[in-house]
Design a protein around this motif. Structure first.
Motif, PDB file in Angstrom:
ATOM      1  N   GLY A 155       0.819  -1.205   0.000  1.00 36.13           N
ATOM      2  CA  GLY A 155       0.000   0.000   0.000  1.00 36.13           C
ATOM      3  C   GLY A 155       0.852   1.254   0.000  1.00 36.13           C
ATOM      4  N   ASP A 156       0.621   2.149   0.989  1.00 35.06           N
ATOM      5  CA  ASP A 156       1.379   3.405   1.043  1.00 35.06           C
ATOM      6  C   ASP A 156       2.752   3.235   1.696  1.00 35.06           C
ATOM      7  OD1 ASP A 156       0.785   3.143   3.733  1.00 35.06           O
ATOM      8  OD2 ASP A 156      -0.497   4.915   3.829  1.00 35.06           O
ATOM      9  N   ARG A 157       3.093   2.001   2.084  1.00 37.92           N
ATOM     10  CA  ARG A 157       4.398   1.647   2.657  1.00 37.92           C
ATOM     11  C   ARG A 157       4.594   2.207   4.068  1.00 37.92           C
ATOM     12  NH1 ARG A 157       7.983   0.984  -2.883  1.00 37.92           N
ATOM     13  NH2 ARG A 157       6.179   0.399  -4.095  1.00 37.92           N
ATOM     14  N   LYS A 158       3.491   2.530   4.706  1.00 37.99           N
ATOM     15  CA  LYS A 158       3.553   3.055   6.062  1.00 37.99           C
ATOM     16  C   LYS A 158       4.064   1.990   7.021  1.00 37.99           C
ATOM     17  CE  LYS A 158       0.166   5.702   7.287  1.00 37.99           C
ATOM     18  NZ  LYS A 158      -1.213   6.138   7.665  1.00 37.99           N
ATOM     19  N   GLY A 159       4.994   2.384   7.905  1.00 42.18           N
ATOM     20  CA  GLY A 159       5.420   1.525   9.000  1.00 42.18           C
ATOM     21  C   GLY A 159       6.461   0.479   8.677  1.00 42.18           C
ATOM     22  N   ILE A 160       7.043   0.516   7.462  1.00 44.94           N
ATOM     23  CA  ILE A 160       8.060  -0.481   7.117  1.00 44.94           C
ATOM     24  C   ILE A 160       9.461   0.084   7.350  1.00 44.94           C
ATOM     25  CG2 ILE A 160       6.579  -1.648   5.438  1.00 44.94           C
ATOM     26  CD1 ILE A 160       8.306  -0.314   3.202  1.00 44.94           C
ATOM     27  N   ILE A 161      10.432  -0.804   7.457  1.00 47.42           N
ATOM     28  CA  ILE A 161      11.829  -0.384   7.576  1.00 47.42           C
ATOM     29  C   ILE A 161      12.264   0.397   6.336  1.00 47.42           C
ATOM     30  CG2 ILE A 161      14.219  -1.215   7.748  1.00 47.42           C
ATOM     31  CD1 ILE A 161      12.746  -1.574  10.363  1.00 47.42           C
ATOM     32  N   ARG A 162      11.808  -0.024   5.186  1.00 47.13           N
ATOM     33  CA  ARG A 162      12.037   0.593   3.874  1.00 47.13           C
ATOM     34  C   ARG A 162      13.317   0.129   3.199  1.00 47.13           C
ATOM     35  NH1 ARG A 162      12.535   7.035   2.158  1.00 47.13           N
ATOM     36  NH2 ARG A 162      13.799   6.600   0.288  1.00 47.13           N
ATOM     37  N   PHE A 163      14.447   0.141   3.903  1.00 45.81           N
ATOM     38  CA  PHE A 163      15.726  -0.246   3.324  1.00 45.81           C
ATOM     39  C   PHE A 163      16.080  -1.685   3.706  1.00 45.81           C
ATOM     40  CE2 PHE A 163      15.920   4.330   3.992  1.00 45.81           C
ATOM     41  CZ  PHE A 163      16.348   4.793   2.766  1.00 45.81           C
ATOM     42  N   GLY A 164      16.759  -2.388   2.815  1.00 46.90           N
ATOM     43  CA  GLY A 164      17.252  -3.719   3.130  1.00 46.90           C
ATOM     44  C   GLY A 164      18.579  -3.968   2.444  1.00 46.90           C
ATOM     45  N   LEU A 176      14.838  -8.099   1.010  1.00 48.08           N
ATOM     46  CA  LEU A 176      13.397  -7.848   0.927  1.00 48.08           C
ATOM     47  C   LEU A 176      12.740  -8.050   2.292  1.00 48.08           C
ATOM     48  CD1 LEU A 176      11.060  -7.248  -1.059  1.00 48.08           C
ATOM     49  CD2 LEU A 176      10.920  -9.717  -1.465  1.00 48.08           C
ATOM     50  N   ARG A 177      13.097  -9.135   2.942  1.00 52.33           N
ATOM     51  CA  ARG A 177      12.564  -9.420   4.281  1.00 52.33           C
ATOM     52  C   ARG A 177      12.870  -8.278   5.244  1.00 52.33           C
ATOM     53  NH1 ARG A 177      14.538 -14.686   7.770  1.00 52.33           N
ATOM     54  NH2 ARG A 177      13.744 -14.029   9.805  1.00 52.33           N
ATOM     55  N   MET A 178      14.100  -7.782   5.217  1.00 55.64           N
ATOM     56  CA  MET A 178      14.485  -6.677   6.091  1.00 55.64           C
ATOM     57  C   MET A 178      13.685  -5.416   5.774  1.00 55.64           C
ATOM     58  SD  MET A 178      18.228  -4.828   6.428  1.00 55.64           S
ATOM     59  CE  MET A 178      19.048  -6.358   6.879  1.00 55.64           C
ATOM     60  N   ALA A 179      13.557  -5.095   4.497  1.00 51.72           N
ATOM     61  CA  ALA A 179      12.935  -3.835   4.090  1.00 51.72           C
ATOM     62  C   ALA A 179      11.450  -3.769   4.417  1.00 51.72           C
ATOM     63  CB  ALA A 179      13.147  -3.620   2.592  1.00 51.72           C
ATOM     64  N   ASP A 183       8.427  -1.512  11.393  1.00 53.65           N
ATOM     65  CA  ASP A 183       9.322  -0.762  12.272  1.00 53.65           C
ATOM     66  C   ASP A 183       8.528  -0.346  13.510  1.00 53.65           C
ATOM     67  OD1 ASP A 183      10.976   0.993  13.577  1.00 53.65           O
ATOM     68  OD2 ASP A 183      11.631   2.031  11.759  1.00 53.65           O
ATOM     69  N   PRO A 184       8.774  -0.969  14.663  1.00 56.16           N
ATOM     70  CA  PRO A 184       7.948  -0.695  15.846  1.00 56.16           C
ATOM     71  C   PRO A 184       8.068   0.748  16.339  1.00 56.16           C
ATOM     72  CG  PRO A 184       9.863  -2.042  16.430  1.00 56.16           C
ATOM     73  CD  PRO A 184       9.824  -1.967  14.932  1.00 56.16           C
ATOM     74  N   ARG A 185       9.106   1.453  15.944  1.00 53.02           N
ATOM     75  CA  ARG A 185       9.287   2.835  16.398  1.00 53.02           C
ATOM     76  C   ARG A 185       8.499   3.842  15.563  1.00 53.02           C
ATOM     77  NH1 ARG A 185      15.457   4.188  17.139  1.00 53.02           N
ATOM     78  NH2 ARG A 185      14.503   6.063  18.037  1.00 53.02           N
ATOM     79  N   GLN A 186       8.036   3.399  14.363  1.00 50.53           N
ATOM     80  CA  GLN A 186       7.239   4.319  13.532  1.00 50.53           C
ATOM     81  C   GLN A 186       6.203   3.536  12.732  1.00 50.53           C
ATOM     82  OE1 GLN A 186       9.894   6.547  11.009  1.00 50.53           O
ATOM     83  NE2 GLN A 186      10.674   4.735   9.965  1.00 50.53           N
ATOM     84  N   ILE A 187       5.409   2.786  13.474  1.00 48.74           N
ATOM     85  CA  ILE A 187       4.480   1.849  12.855  1.00 48.74           C
ATOM     86  C   ILE A 187       3.399   2.547  12.031  1.00 48.74           C
ATOM     87  CG2 ILE A 187       2.794   1.622  14.746  1.00 48.74           C
ATOM     88  CD1 ILE A 187       4.422  -1.278  12.774  1.00 48.74           C
ATOM     89  N   ASP A 188       3.087   3.801  12.353  1.00 48.35           N
ATOM     90  CA  ASP A 188       2.046   4.536  11.629  1.00 48.35           C
ATOM     91  C   ASP A 188       2.620   5.670  10.776  1.00 48.35           C
ATOM     92  OD1 ASP A 188      -0.140   3.025  12.650  1.00 48.35           O
ATOM     93  OD2 ASP A 188       0.037   4.097  14.549  1.00 48.35           O
ATOM     94  N   VAL A 189       3.902   5.564  10.460  1.00 42.45           N
ATOM     95  CA  VAL A 189       4.583   6.644   9.743  1.00 42.45           C
ATOM     96  C   VAL A 189       5.116   6.134   8.407  1.00 42.45           C
ATOM     97  CG1 VAL A 189       6.518   8.270   9.823  1.00 42.45           C
ATOM     98  CG2 VAL A 189       5.230   7.750  11.911  1.00 42.45           C
ATOM     99  N   ILE A 190       4.945   6.901   7.364  1.00 37.99           N
ATOM    100  CA  ILE A 190       5.591   6.594   6.085  1.00 37.99           C
ATOM    101  C   ILE A 190       7.070   6.983   6.225  1.00 37.99           C
ATOM    102  CG2 ILE A 190       5.740   7.217   3.647  1.00 37.99           C
ATOM    103  CD1 ILE A 190       2.690   7.621   3.724  1.00 37.99           C
ATOM    104  N   PRO A 191       7.988   6.049   5.984  1.00 39.76           N
ATOM    105  CA  PRO A 191       9.401   6.298   6.272  1.00 39.76           C
ATOM    106  C   PRO A 191      10.086   7.174   5.209  1.00 39.76           C
ATOM    107  CG  PRO A 191       9.134   4.102   5.402  1.00 39.76           C
ATOM    108  CD  PRO A 191       7.761   4.667   5.543  1.00 39.76           C
TER     109      PRO A 191
END
Length: 198
Positions: free
Chosen positions: A86-95, A177-180, A184-192
């Motif tokens: 979706g909007d990629r909210k709350g993911i680590i983003r980088f892997g 991919l798994r990492m990315a 992210d528990p520190r910004q679970i509702d934030v688009i990184p």
């Protein structure tokens, strides 16, 4: 972040008929049948090492060659990845991950940036692994990159065996991919992103 990070995408053209279903929070289960045995083996690496459940069923014009099916599987997988996030909210983003396989060593860095870009640094010494044309490795990843909207850098650090080089690439991709996509528990509702959108 959505509770269920799943997606199903069906792509049908005059050349191929591809259906991909995935669960980003799976157990690494794969049900894969593309008609291209080596590609099936590589896609299973994404399941096993990315802990992504994947069901990929493809029929294509293999009587011509593997190109269309290989590319369209990459396209459809990329679309399913994008849809599941979706909007990629709350993911680590980088892997990133560096995978060894005997003499081969391949490094992957990726970013769910929203900007498709591939840097491809494999030097595969043979034209084929079994019946699989090794030029199709680049075509597969280019298709995934374009449709998942990710930046992907692939760098071969060592390797002389074509099978090992390609398999190390898919394993490193899976772990990156798994990492990315991990929450992210520190910004679970934030688009990184400092822009607030990816």
């Amino acid at each position: 972040m959505s509770a269920a990070r799943t997606a199903t995408v069906h792509r049908q053209t005059g050349e191929t008929n591809v259906k991909v279903s995935l669960d980003l929070d799976g157990k690494g289960k794969g049900a894969i049948a593309t008609g291209i045995p080596f590609l099936d083996h590589m896609l299973q690496q994404i399941c096993t090492h990315g802990l992504i459940d994947l069901n990929i069923q493809a029929q294509g014009d293999l009587h011509i060659d593997d190109h269309h099916t290989n590319e369209d599987v990459g396209i459809t997988l990329g679309q399913a990845l994008a849809k599941s996030l979706g909007d990629r909210k709350g993911i680590i983003r980088f892997g990133h991950f560096t995978a060894p396989l005997d003499e081969a060593l391949v490094q992957i860095s990726l970013d769910f940036s929203g900007r498709p870009y591939l840097v491809y640094g494999l030097d595969i010494p043979t034209q084929r692994v079994g019946t699989y044309d090794t030029q199709l490795v680049r075509e597969f990843f280019q298709a995934v990159v374009n449709h998942a909207h990710i930046t992907l850098h692939i760098r071969q650090l060592d390797g002389i065996n074509s099978h090992h080089i390609i398999e190390a690439t898919f394993k490193a991709f899976a772990r990156s991919l798994r990492m990315a996509v991990e929450p992210d528990p520190r910004q679970i509702d934030v688009i990184p992103s400092s822009k607030g959108v990816l």
